[in-house]
Design an enzyme around this catalytic site. Structure first.
Site, PDB file in Angstrom:
ATOM      1  N   VAL A 101      28.716  10.216 -27.330  1.00 49.59           N
ATOM      2  CA  VAL A 101      30.525   9.840 -26.669  1.00 49.59           C
ATOM      3  C   VAL A 101      31.271   9.114 -27.906  1.00 49.59           C
ATOM      4  CG1 VAL A 101      31.820   7.599 -24.920  1.00 49.59           C
ATOM      5  CG2 VAL A 101      29.572   9.712 -24.180  1.00 49.59           C
ATOM      6  N   ASP A 156      39.860   8.931 -13.298  1.00 52.30           N
ATOM      7  CA  ASP A 156      39.952   7.692 -13.239  1.00 52.30           C
ATOM      8  C   ASP A 156      40.621   6.801 -12.465  1.00 52.30           C
ATOM      9  OD1 ASP A 156      42.192   5.289 -14.121  1.00 52.30           O
ATOM     10  OD2 ASP A 156      41.003   6.221 -16.014  1.00 52.30           O
ATOM     11  N   PRO A 203      52.722  23.535 -14.770  1.00 52.42           N
ATOM     12  CA  PRO A 203      51.328  24.394 -14.049  1.00 52.42           C
ATOM     13  C   PRO A 203      50.761  23.718 -13.846  1.00 52.42           C
ATOM     14  CG  PRO A 203      52.514  25.472 -15.190  1.00 52.42           C
ATOM     15  CD  PRO A 203      53.474  24.990 -15.657  1.00 52.42           C
ATOM     16  N   SER A 257      41.623   0.542 -22.578  1.00 54.80           N
ATOM     17  CA  SER A 257      41.757   1.865 -21.225  1.00 54.80           C
ATOM     18  C   SER A 257      42.907   2.950 -22.447  1.00 54.80           C
ATOM     19  CB  SER A 257      42.024   1.343 -20.635  1.00 54.80           C
ATOM     20  OG  SER A 257      41.001   1.030 -19.483  1.00 54.80           O
ATOM     21  N   HIS A 294      46.964   3.270 -13.330  1.00 55.39           N
ATOM     22  CA  HIS A 294      45.700   3.441 -14.472  1.00 55.39           C
ATOM     23  C   HIS A 294      45.911   5.076 -15.101  1.00 55.39           C
ATOM     24  CE1 HIS A 294      42.265   2.421 -16.775  1.00 55.39           C
ATOM     25  NE2 HIS A 294      42.982   1.352 -17.011  1.00 55.39           N
ATOM     26  N   ASP A 300      45.081  -1.950   0.097  1.00 52.07           N
ATOM     27  CA  ASP A 300      44.657  -3.066   1.268  1.00 52.07           C
ATOM     28  C   ASP A 300      45.863  -3.391   1.821  1.00 52.07           C
ATOM     29  OD1 ASP A 300      46.576  -4.020  -0.459  1.00 52.07           O
ATOM     30  OD2 ASP A 300      45.357  -5.424  -1.619  1.00 52.07           O
ATOM     31  N   ASP A 313      32.648   3.616 -32.369  1.00 50.24           N
ATOM     32  CA  ASP A 313      33.297   4.382 -33.284  1.00 50.24           C
ATOM     33  C   ASP A 313      34.678   4.609 -33.611  1.00 50.24           C
ATOM     34  OD1 ASP A 313      30.556   6.362 -32.790  1.00 50.24           O
ATOM     35  OD2 ASP A 313      31.394   5.816 -31.210  1.00 50.24           O
TER      36      ASP A 313
END
Length: 390
Positions: free
Chosen positions: A280, A139, A152, A344, A179, A168, A304
């Site tokens: 996936v 990510d 840890p 997300s 994110h 920027d 799924d």
């Protein structure tokens, strides 16, 4: 439409080597100009076929990036289609280097920017895990947060995995900065004992490319693999077929690794990759009532599972932007917590549940995924898969 075009113009300004392709009306994709990705075993044949335009190459983790001469003005999508044969059976494992982007912010969806939120109670393990479970998060990276900064596993994070909040230098938080930190919090809510490993594959503007994803997947494999991989990123491809290079990189993780990816936020059924790959677990977002699809979520035969994805609360970065207070509220002051919407954030809810079940029961991630997504135990929704809530 104006907002979409303005965002696209900003992206192309920030990434001058990017190009928009539209092989069919309304079916956009983004690619790096003059770049082809080729599987290692196909490099000699591909180099021979593109020698008229060939400039240089770079090899890493079983994939080669072929760079073509810019002045040749080669259409890399047309070239890739020709090299692969154009039919259902590909002759060579070749693909343009598609841009991948984080969700939530893209063309038609959705929905919002992160909003500051009051502190959220830290995840607490009710019992020690029976086994250590590792979750790789590809990510924007990871920023320190009270939920995990003394763990840890966080001390082991590489510097290059740190979030970049204002690349920027405009004094505003980049559109998707935070994110990865947000996703880490969602994962830990469901798997408090998990060991996270962050890999930065997109910038704070939410943009990266397939080559970066392949390299990160190669590093995951080289470092001993992971139980679960969360990919809250993806793209549409120029031919609506998966990149064979990304598919190979995921397959190289092995069957014991469960890969979970967001279904995307374009509110359509066009396959979003890598979520739509068979191995996936593609996750769509449920709306506020948890009973049906969030308006922005993709859907389709390739999805799924679905999980809540609206106004999710989680860990976030610390940042104070330039906007003034209004009505006693500072609209861009983030103090480590936020709410955000998108597929997300539905994806790590599923990935976290899988990791938490594997850790708590002392079982493999693949077995945990089978248990969680057992069709005999969960209700399904058409084109959204199994409902994962509670």
């Amino acid at each position: 439409m104006f907002d979409q075009e303005a965002r696209l113009e900003r992206l192309l300004t920030r990434h001058p080597d990017a190009a928009v392709v539209e092989p069919a009306p309304g079916r956009y994709a983004l690619v790096r100009r003059d770049q082809l990705l080729v599987a290692e075993h196909d490099v000699p044949a591909a180099q021979d076929l593109v020698r008229r335009w060939y400039d240089s190459h770079h090899d890493e983790h079983g994939v080669t990036s072929l760079r073509l001469r810019a002045r040749a003005k080669v259409d890399v999508c047309e070239l890739a289609a020709g090299l692969t044969g154009g039919g259902r059976h590909r002759r060579l494992s070749v693909s343009p280097n598609h841009l991948v982007h984080g969700q939530p912010m893209w063309w038609s969806g959705p929905a919002d920017l992160p909003r500051p939120a009051p502190p959220v109670p830290a995840p607490r393990a009710t019992a020690p895990g029976r086994r250590e479970v590792t979750v790789a998060v590809l990510d924007t990276g990871l920023s320190p947060h009270p939920w995990y900064e003394h763990a840890p596993w966080y001390a082991e994070q590489r510097e290059e995995a740190a979030e970049v909040l204002d690349a920027d230098l405009d004094f505003e938080l980049d559109a998707q900065a935070g994110h990865g930190t947000f996703i880490a919090g969602v994962l830990l809510r469901y798997a408090p004992t998990a060991r996270l490993r962050a890999h930065r594959v997109i910038g704070g503007d939410g943009v990266g490319d397939e080559l970066g994803v392949i390299r990160a997947l190669g590093r995951v494999a080289a470092e001993g693999g992971a139980d679960v991989v969360n990919l809250s990123i993806g793209c549409h491809t120029f031919d609506d077929r998966p990149s064979p290079l990304v598919a190979r990189a995921i397959a190289a993780l092995g069957r014991r690794t469960v890969v979970v990816a967001c279904a995307g936020n374009a509110a359509g059924d066009r396959p979003f990759w890598p979520a739509a790959l068979k191995p996936v677990i593609a996750v769509a977002a449920l709306g506020p009532d948890g009973a049906d699809r969030a308006w922005f979520s993709n859907y389709g035969w390739w999805v799924d599972a679905c999980a809540p994805g609206v106004d999710v609360a989680s860990s976030f970065v610390r940042f104070d932007g330039p906007r003034p207070r209004a009505g006693g509220v500072d609209p861009d002051l983030f103090e480590g917590y936020a709410t955000w919407s998108g597929t997300s954030f539905a994806a790590p809810a599923v990935a976290g549940r899988i990791a938490g079940l594997a850790a708590g029961e002392g079982i493999g991630a693949a077995e945990a995924a089978d248990r969680l997504l057992d069709p005999a135990a969960r209700r399904t929704l058409p084109d959204l898969g199994m409902i994962v809530t509670g």
